[in-house]
Scaffold this motif. Structure first.
Motif, PDB file in Angstrom:
ATOM      1  N   CYS A  20       0.858  -1.184   0.000  1.00 48.00           N
ATOM      2  CA  CYS A  20       0.000   0.000   0.000  1.00 48.00           C
ATOM      3  C   CYS A  20       0.890   1.227   0.000  1.00 48.00           C
ATOM      4  O   CYS A  20       1.873   1.285   0.749  1.00 48.00           O
ATOM      5  N   ALA A  21       0.545   2.209  -0.826  1.00 49.35           N
ATOM      6  CA  ALA A  21       1.327   3.441  -0.865  1.00 49.35           C
ATOM      7  C   ALA A  21       1.379   4.094   0.512  1.00 49.35           C
ATOM      8  O   ALA A  21       2.344   4.760   0.870  1.00 49.35           O
ATOM      9  N   GLY A  22       0.348   3.844   1.317  1.00 49.59           N
ATOM     10  CA  GLY A  22       0.306   4.430   2.645  1.00 49.59           C
ATOM     11  C   GLY A  22       1.307   3.830   3.612  1.00 49.59           C
ATOM     12  O   GLY A  22       1.497   4.328   4.724  1.00 49.59           O
ATOM     13  N   MET A  23       1.946   2.743   3.230  1.00 51.58           N
ATOM     14  CA  MET A  23       2.949   2.127   4.122  1.00 51.58           C
ATOM     15  C   MET A  23       4.357   2.632   3.838  1.00 51.58           C
ATOM     16  O   MET A  23       5.301   2.259   4.549  1.00 51.58           O
ATOM     17  N   ALA A  24       4.510   3.458   2.798  1.00 51.77           N
ATOM     18  CA  ALA A  24       5.849   3.906   2.408  1.00 51.77           C
ATOM     19  C   ALA A  24       6.648   4.482   3.576  1.00 51.77           C
ATOM     20  O   ALA A  24       7.833   4.171   3.722  1.00 51.77           O
ATOM     21  N   PRO A  25       6.011   5.279   4.442  1.00 53.08           N
ATOM     22  CA  PRO A  25       6.808   5.853   5.529  1.00 53.08           C
ATOM     23  C   PRO A  25       7.381   4.819   6.510  1.00 53.08           C
ATOM     24  O   PRO A  25       8.261   5.151   7.295  1.00 53.08           O
ATOM     25  N   PHE A  26       6.868   3.575   6.487  1.00 50.63           N
ATOM     26  CA  PHE A  26       7.366   2.574   7.437  1.00 50.63           C
ATOM     27  C   PHE A  26       8.579   1.823   6.885  1.00 50.63           C
ATOM     28  O   PHE A  26       9.200   1.016   7.580  1.00 50.63           O
ATOM     29  N   CYS A  27       8.889   2.053   5.626  1.00 53.47           N
ATOM     30  CA  CYS A  27       9.791   1.159   4.909  1.00 53.47           C
ATOM     31  C   CYS A  27      11.179   1.064   5.544  1.00 53.47           C
ATOM     32  O   CYS A  27      11.682  -0.040   5.801  1.00 53.47           O
TER      33      CYS A  27
END
Lengths: 244, 244, 244, 244, 244, 244
Positions: free
Chosen positions: A182-189
């Motif tokens: 999900c694009a919304g998970m990018a900050p967790f990468c």
């Protein structure tokens, strides 16, 4: 210089901004990233229904990009909605974030697992893996069951839940990397990658680099067959504006 | 800044230089491309025998790259020789040019055809397409039957022969793009693309951009399973120097 | 009694009527066939762009069908647009005409060939064959290169052109049956079948019977996973009316 | 009379002798089995790196076999290293032990499981199953995590560990037979088969019989295409001796 | 009006009657269902041996149906025995119940699981799924280990055992529907469906509707290739009566 | 010593004798080959109908072989009829000639083509290739359209027709070997191989060697699952004698 239009196909402005930040963080200095979202459609994409109805707005953003001279496009939703139609409409290359992430994963190991949001979307992830040729490389698709728009809400505990699910997928599936679904998970990468010690792949970042690379190589979608520009056609009703 | 070691796995110095030029032509200004070839092995790769015997020299170049602090590697032979072993040995990502070209082709259309050198190598191209998940996307593999080392000899007429074969493949296979099946064809790429009006893909250029992109994304081969560094092992005889 | 809503996803009223006639001709006496088309979108579907933009209108017709108590739906365009989204939205079963025709073909022989309209749509037919499990059974997809809206124009000579192409496919592909790849070809079906002496399959007719059969068996889409009804969601702009 | 050269591709002399005994135990009286190993390369093969570097020595043994009039060859390492190159170089047939064991397994039941040494080699076993057409028949690949050279060390308890793992694979995978995934496990074969009551397959034995059978049938590798003898080529450096 | 011959390929008269009831319950009023079973062969089909020996009697029933003017046939055993031979012999369409049930399942969701009788028959179910193109859609095949002829014996507790296994399959396999893997389970279908809230599919019912539909569409097996009527041939011995 | 029962599943005595000669010609001196054919069924096998009706007689020959102490069986018809049922019934291994020939072909090159008798049987050959895992290796199936029983009639010119078709297949399909698709073609094998200079594979010979090899290795069909002996069962009518 490449002008890359990163399109968040849902209407959540906060998510568009976060996606734009992720894309800019990895782009070359000379690249101009424009992050946009449609003026119509669903505020998040969590079903085939949502996805289908996100596409007209997405295509309007492609058309706007063509008018503005965009060199390439990123479709920043893990279902890669409207990818075929976008390729017909755009002059430059179009890259979906699921596509990008899965391609990258297969360059870094034999198998990857996807960690995504709602269980009902896991079928779509398998479908995309099949479409892109990665049925064998995709070892698992796991849902954290947190809705898209709650991912960035600290109260949801999403960061920890997603990280734990990635660890579990890694242990259970025998995969070499994790694809964030999900694009919304990018900050967790970055965090999760550090914790797990394997590549954790955010499609927004990868798609941005792929789009940049294709532009700098002078490569664009082959337009003599299936992806030729759509012919002139009368459109009516609400969608009358889409006539060509 | 990325230090990318582009390894021509055969011992032809002229080809190494040509490959280096192609890679540098597409690299970002801040990228350092080092084009090398092994000190041992075949002068061109045109059989499984040649390919197998090119690998030790290739691996020696990976080891040299590690010592020199390379961030990523390109294997610049269309058979992608030694890719798995190289991934074990290298800390950074390793990209093969067949792999890179096929990945790019599937971002630009539904089907691609490969135009390569000798007929006996077409099986290898099909094998690689299968390994990378692109059996369905690969629509044809065609041989021009010009040996690798004659490609850059104007007397061979290679440029015209290859271009004609690309045109034929495009007409016959119903594909969206052409993949050039030999690092030695890279200099023909722009011309043929102009003539055909479809994407013509040179793996050296694409692999260089992919390697650069992976480095800038901080992504490297997953090293917890199949691609963990090889364990300590006694090597003997001619290959004694490969002990770890 | 089954109420079957046959949806022509383009806005051509003449085609809707023709499709309705084909469906009614095969329906049981007690079945009520309602043939409709959207009030918005393209007047024919000949590209991914057209297809994507036909879906909102199609979904509006599904919603209208739910309100009107429809028991099942037929999507009467050979690209089976919006099938997944329609299955989420509808209570009863939804059958696409490509899906229906291909299923029937595999009950009548080992291989079928598809004869369709424009060459640019052949990729979509192959995609659908793959999605439904019929990659092996689909032996060829051939385009007559007559636009959808000219099929019923006697001046186009479509009936003869299509029949000739069917004969050619049969001879070349070694198939057991022919699938007509456009709802607009339904009126040619009986004639061509007589001429060729093999099954010639019109998806509108088959889909109508399948929809009827599923209703009479009390079977509907499984709604506990991927095809659960879409959750509540805010939609904005032109598509605000699609909020749930 | 058949002269079969059984090549252990690693440099462990003890393993070569054990492999030779296994091969001779099943060969026809008139067959001459010569068990050899290379004079260069790794002492055991437990990574792609090891495997790649075992190949030159293996090819030297093929060349030596050609000089000595060998009728056929067995490659006695479960990764089937260098099989394609060996087929080009050898006049007679070449059989790998993974290949042989998997072929035999599919003659004896619908599914087999592989029990092998280190976890990092399981990917290679899956790859070979895919290459040989047995992706569907291969139901599991399990690693006992005992290094190759400890298999014959009674202190390792390998015999019992391997037997237990075979029993577990049988129960878990619903397979019809077990394939032993290392030439070093050949001496355990009879015992485990007795204990489990299902076929337990040692590739060294099967490959020897297949090689013998092909010789007696007068069948050798087809040499008109991909497996034609490698053409003349200059080799340099350490590998200069491989010039043809 | 369609005359449909529903053939139970085993010799159990009770089962034939139950199958006939199921078929008639879903047939259109104008359809004539004739339920028959062979006069020779096994009393139930629980092995490849049984299945092979059920086929001559089945073919005799097809021949009898041709003489009696049957329009279509249903083969009412989940192994779909003799389907290819029956298609050659019959003028009208022939539908197997595994085939029918699997086709229906793929119209109602992405994945289905099969619940069948003896564990030894699960391989056959997977084989059929592969043959029909549904390897990807078939998510699991589970055996209740109740022999076919005990299914209708209340003392066997079959109804509850089968229902529990269906629930378990649904939970474990993530499927959208359940396919009942034996004609003898047809009477449990409605109950289990109510309990589970997902489609539970009985092949007898679906095959009857498909046969009816094909007849009403005027579609029959393509008879120009593989399924042409068998040519004249001398048969001898016990099977002398099968000469054509 | 191995007692191998080679079963010609049709009732043609001349063909049985020819098959027996082919098998004995390649068997080890200590092997006893018994060539038999059923006392019932079709005189040649050229349709699914023929094949289905050849199986009872074949199974009777397996049962007779068990009584006579046969160690292994060859099914000498290219459709491999009754292979699964035979494996259940036999204690020793059972090898089909299509299976054997295809396995051998994949040991000798990447691709093979099949040359068979009637066009209507080509589908069966493709099916078997798929079942054995060789869909990718099988490059073509070609029919000479000479009936089985005319193959050995000099007036049919079969030897030359088959040889020409093999040459054509080799040229057109880019294969490495030819598989003869009928036991009746075995006598042509050596001649055609000499003429074409590639391996030409007769399944009778290969199956005999495989059966011998499996016996000498002590390997038999895994009998704990799908291939367990069929349980006791009442058979009635003409086939009453098959009760167990």
């Amino acid at each position: 210089m490449a002008r890359i239009r990163v399109i968040n196909p849902n209407t959540s402005r906060a998510m568009t901004e976060s996606i734009g930040r992720c894309a800019r963080a990895v782009a070359e200095p000379a690249t101009v990233v424009t992050a946009v979202n449609p003026a119509m459609g669903p505020e998040s994409i969590e079903s085939h229904y949502d996805e289908a109805l996100a596409v007209p707005g997405l295509l309007a953003e492609i058309a706007a990009g063509e008018a503005a001279g965009a060199d390439a496009y990123v479709i920043a939703c893990f279902g890669d909605p409207g990818l075929d139609a976008a390729r017909e409409l755009a002059t430059g290359p179009v890259v979906g974030i699921a596509e990008a992430a899965m391609h990258a994963a297969t360059l870094l190991g034999r198998g990857f697992s996807v960690v995504t949001t709602l269980a009902r979307t896991t079928g779509r992830a398998w479908d995309l893996a099949a479409r892109y040729g990665f049925s064998g490389a995709c070892r698992g698709v796991h849902a954290c069951d947190i809705p898209v728009l709650e991912l960035d809400d600290p109260a949801s505990g999403a960061r920890a839940v997603v990280a734990d699910l990635c660890a579990e997928a890694l242990a259970r599936d025998g995969c070499d990397s994790i694809v964030l679904g999900c694009a919304g998970m990018a900050p967790f990468c970055a965090d999760i990658s550090r914790r797990l010690g394997v590549p954790v792949i955010d499609g927004v970042a990868v798609a941005t680099k792929l789009a940049e690379s294709l532009v700098s190589l002078g490569l664009r979608t082959g337009a003599r067959g299936e992806y030729a520009p759509p012919g002139p056609k009368k459109y009516t009703g609400l969608l009358g504006g889409f006539s060509i």
